[in-house]
Scaffold this active site. Structure first.
Site, PDB file in Angstrom:
ATOM      1  N   LYS A  55      -5.835 -44.144  32.765  1.00  0.00           N
ATOM      2  CA  LYS A  55      -7.017 -43.284  32.933  1.00  0.00           C
ATOM      3  C   LYS A  55      -8.004 -43.462  31.787  1.00  0.00           C
ATOM      4  O   LYS A  55      -9.214 -43.375  31.972  1.00  0.00           O
ATOM      5  CB  LYS A  55      -6.605 -41.812  33.061  1.00  0.00           C
ATOM      6  CG  LYS A  55      -6.460 -41.355  34.518  1.00  0.00           C
ATOM      7  CD  LYS A  55      -5.199 -41.798  35.207  1.00  0.00           C
ATOM      8  CE  LYS A  55      -5.296 -42.935  36.134  1.00  0.00           C
ATOM      9  NZ  LYS A  55      -3.996 -43.308  36.747  1.00  0.00           N
ATOM     10  N   THR A 144      15.549 -40.698  34.541  1.00  0.00           N
ATOM     11  CA  THR A 144      15.348 -42.017  33.928  1.00  0.00           C
ATOM     12  C   THR A 144      14.146 -42.779  34.486  1.00  0.00           C
ATOM     13  O   THR A 144      13.842 -43.876  34.028  1.00  0.00           O
ATOM     14  CB  THR A 144      16.621 -42.873  34.090  1.00  0.00           C
ATOM     15  OG1 THR A 144      17.020 -42.819  35.468  1.00  0.00           O
ATOM     16  CG2 THR A 144      17.760 -42.347  33.241  1.00  0.00           C
ATOM     17  N   GLY A 145      13.486 -42.214  35.511  1.00  0.00           N
ATOM     18  CA  GLY A 145      12.231 -42.786  35.977  1.00  0.00           C
ATOM     19  C   GLY A 145      12.360 -44.120  36.685  1.00  0.00           C
ATOM     20  O   GLY A 145      13.382 -44.418  37.326  1.00  0.00           O
ATOM     21  N   GLU A 190      -6.470 -49.475  40.857  1.00  0.00           N
ATOM     22  CA  GLU A 190      -6.962 -48.830  39.627  1.00  0.00           C
ATOM     23  C   GLU A 190      -7.209 -49.876  38.540  1.00  0.00           C
ATOM     24  O   GLU A 190      -8.290 -49.945  37.953  1.00  0.00           O
ATOM     25  CB  GLU A 190      -5.949 -47.789  39.130  1.00  0.00           C
ATOM     26  CG  GLU A 190      -5.949 -46.516  39.969  1.00  0.00           C
ATOM     27  CD  GLU A 190      -5.129 -45.372  39.377  1.00  0.00           C
ATOM     28  OE1 GLU A 190      -5.118 -44.298  39.981  1.00  0.00           O
ATOM     29  OE2 GLU A 190      -4.486 -45.548  38.328  1.00  0.00           O
ATOM     30  N   ASP A 316      11.051 -40.004  39.406  1.00  0.00           N
ATOM     31  CA  ASP A 316      10.949 -41.298  40.098  1.00  0.00           C
ATOM     32  C   ASP A 316      12.308 -41.852  40.511  1.00  0.00           C
ATOM     33  O   ASP A 316      12.371 -42.731  41.381  1.00  0.00           O
ATOM     34  CB  ASP A 316      10.281 -42.334  39.180  1.00  0.00           C
ATOM     35  CG  ASP A 316       8.764 -42.226  39.154  1.00  0.00           C
ATOM     36  OD1 ASP A 316       8.232 -41.229  39.671  1.00  0.00           O
ATOM     37  OD2 ASP A 316       8.119 -43.147  38.602  1.00  0.00           O
ATOM     38  N   HIS A 448     -22.519 -23.411  45.398  1.00  0.00           N
ATOM     39  CA  HIS A 448     -23.544 -24.382  45.760  1.00  0.00           C
ATOM     40  C   HIS A 448     -24.378 -24.743  44.543  1.00  0.00           C
ATOM     41  O   HIS A 448     -24.711 -23.848  43.768  1.00  0.00           O
ATOM     42  CB  HIS A 448     -24.444 -23.797  46.847  1.00  0.00           C
ATOM     43  CG  HIS A 448     -25.600 -24.674  47.191  1.00  0.00           C
ATOM     44  ND1 HIS A 448     -25.455 -25.794  47.978  1.00  0.00           N
ATOM     45  CD2 HIS A 448     -26.908 -24.621  46.817  1.00  0.00           C
ATOM     46  CE1 HIS A 448     -26.632 -26.391  48.099  1.00  0.00           C
ATOM     47  NE2 HIS A 448     -27.526 -25.691  47.409  1.00  0.00           N
TER      48      HIS A 448
END
Ligand code: FAD
Ligand code: NAI
Length: 469
Positions: A55, A144-145, A190, A316, A448
């Site tokens: 990012k 542990t991903g 990305e 994960d 708005h």
């Protein structure tokens, strides 16, 4: 007060967004907690080589493109002689990573979580070995991903920088002339966007006939159109059959996914981004009788308990989307369940965001999945072209799509492609969590002029009554 039989009440393996959050929550609930992490810094994939550095580069490269690409000039902001200092951009990324990983270390100290430095492997259902030490705990959480899925026959060398994975693509020492991205998923788009904005020609080779599998079909199509408009070359329904490195360049051989004539692409950099796989190597799962499923994941029940009572798993390494916020929510839930509370994650409402320009976001079912699940649906769509703020900002790419069950009007999914989609999706997730109908969203007052008014209008469109189209 810790159970005296064990060194700790809870031992978490892995300090990514799943593990570090589980450790902190367990400590907040009064448990004695340790967290084993083999990396030199805390924060896991996300903070070190994932969400945060990507990012930082997306933001930096976006600023460069804005200054370079004409939108500032359109508003009378003249930026002649814009140049790129890549080292400074990479340095700023590293500073952000350092601040955030250091922040987790501070939170561990604040909450009295002990960091066990080293790789953990099971000895039995209550014991692991970390850096030669044996440590026991009443409950153990596997967090542990995941790591990069290799492409057979293609060797990644991040130091050399010719064939890289996502980690290498976060630290290239120069902007490649031509980057070939293998895989048109989240990482490919990305990081491909980062280097395209900084000046590379980018070709994305995707096996399937559309980018971004798992997302809503119309959004995938629109994304393809917009990335092409930005200058990315997309080779869909195409497979890579070989990558030959010769010095500083590589030849990538591709052919149609269904077979046919081969073509060779010359590249200065090849980014392999074909998915991620759960980390269980060297964990000693055999010692505790836990097997992985066909996809290499550890299965759990709905409260994140594995088939071994004292062992839990999150993030994960278990089934579900590989996303940091999903891992974090599971981290909180598992700690609460271990502490005897009720920790729940609603897996039907997990937003996902691709942080390209425009951003692409969704929550709940796609139109295709809703139909496949047997729902009769009504769909409302609203183009950003008709949203006053987007039009004013000259930011009119994309649309909002609300999918509701025809009879009950309950919202089943929301899909957004526009510059602020990642922020806008939060209200859709909250509405769905509260069981909202499209009418609930349509009758909620939206400020708005904001991009978010497009969500309200798309909800109004479910009943066929948007105001501004
Ligand atoms: P991880 O973050 O992978 O952490 C697991 C940790 O466990 C690692 O630090 C590892 O060193 C450690 N470990 C593994 N085995 C052992 C062991 N035996 N002993 C000790 N330690 C061990 N997701 C988003 O939601 N938003 C994004 O914008 C986003 N961007 C991403 C960009 C990139 C380039 C990548 C690669 C991923 C991105 N992700 C993003 C995905 C996100 O990083 C993961 O979903 C998230 O980190 C998973 O968290 P986790 O805690 O399950 O595992
Ligand atoms: P992905 O699963 O998103 O995309 C991989 C793509 O590669 C797919 O489109 C697939 O069809 C394609 N593919 C697979 N094998 C191929 C081959 N041999 N040739 C050509 N194409 C092939 O995986 P990606 O992009 O590597 O990301 C991994 C994970 O990281 C994702 O699951 C995602 O959840 C997470 N992530 C999330 C981000 C976010 O939330 N913004 C950002 C980056 C990663």
């Amino acid at each position: 007060m810790a159970d005296q039989t064990f060194d700790y009440d809870v031992l978490v393996i892995g300090a990514g967004p799943g593990g570090y959050v589980a450790a902190i929550r367990a400590a907040q609930l009064g448990l004695k907690v340790a967290c084993a992490e083999s990396r030199e810094t805390l924060g896991g994939t996300c903070l070190n080589v994932g969400c945060i550095p990507s990012k930082a580069l997306l933001h930096g490269s976006e600023l460069f493109e804005e200054a370079h690409g004409g939108i500032l000039a359109k508003f009378g902001v003249k930026t002649d002689n814009v140049t790129l200092d890549l080292d400074t951009m990479l340095g700023e990324k590293s500073t952000a990573v350092k601040e955030l990983t250091g922040g987790v270390e501070y939170l561990f100290k604040k909450n009295k979580v002990t960091w066990l430095k080293g790789h953990a492997s099971f000895k039995d259902a209550h014991t692991v070995e970390v850096a030669g030490e044996t440590v026991s705990a009443k409950d153990i959480v596997i967090a542990t991903g995941s790591s990069v899925t290799p492409l057979p026959g293609v060797e990644v060398d991040n130091d050399k920088g010719v064939v890289v994975d996502s980690t290498g693509a976060l630290s290239l020492s120069k902007v490649p002339g031509h980057m070939v991205v293998i895989g048109g998923g989240v990482i490919g788009l990305e990081l491909g966007s980062v280097w395209r904005r900084l000046g590379a020609k980018v070709t994305v080779v995707e096996y399937l006939d559309q980018l971004l599998p798992g997302m809503d079909g119309e959004v995938r199509k629109e994304a393809g159109k917009l990335f092409k408009k930005q200058g990315m070359e997309l080779k869909l329904s195409t497979k890579v059959t070989g990558v030959d490195v010769n010095g500083d360049t590589a030849k990538v051989t591709v052919e149609p996914a269904v077979g046919g004539d081969a073509e060779v692409l010359e590249a200065d950099c090849v980014l392999v981004a074909i998915g991620r796989k759960p980390n269980t190597d060297g964990l000693g799962l055999d010692a505790v009788g836990i097997e992985t499923n066909k996809r290499g994941q550890i299965e759990t029940d709905s409260i994140f308990n594995t088939k071994v009572e004292s062992i839990w798993a999150i993030g994960d390494v278990i089934p579900g989307p590989m996303l940091a916020h999903k891992a974090e929510d599971e981290g909180i839930a598992v700690a609460e369940n271990i502490a005897g509370q009720t920790g729940i994650v609603n897996h039907a409402v997990i937003p996902s965001v691709v942080y390209t320009m425009p951003e692409i976001a969704g929550v709940g079912l796609t139109e295709e999945a809703a139909k496949e699940a047997g729902h009769t649906i009504k769909v409302g769509k609203f183009p950003m072209m008709a949203n006053s703020r987007a039009k004013t900002n000259r930011d009119t790419d994309g649309f909002v799509k609300v999918i509701a069950e025809a009879e009950s009007d309950r919202v089943l999914g929301v899909w957004i492609i526009t510059s602020l989609a990642g922020t806008m999706i939060a209200q859709a997730a909250q509405a769905m969590e509260f069981g909202a109908t499209s009418e609930d969203i349509a009758y909620t007052c939206h400020a708005h002029p904001t991009h978010s008014e497009a969500v309200k209008e798309a909800a109004m469109a479910v009943q066929g009554k948007p105001i501004h189209i």
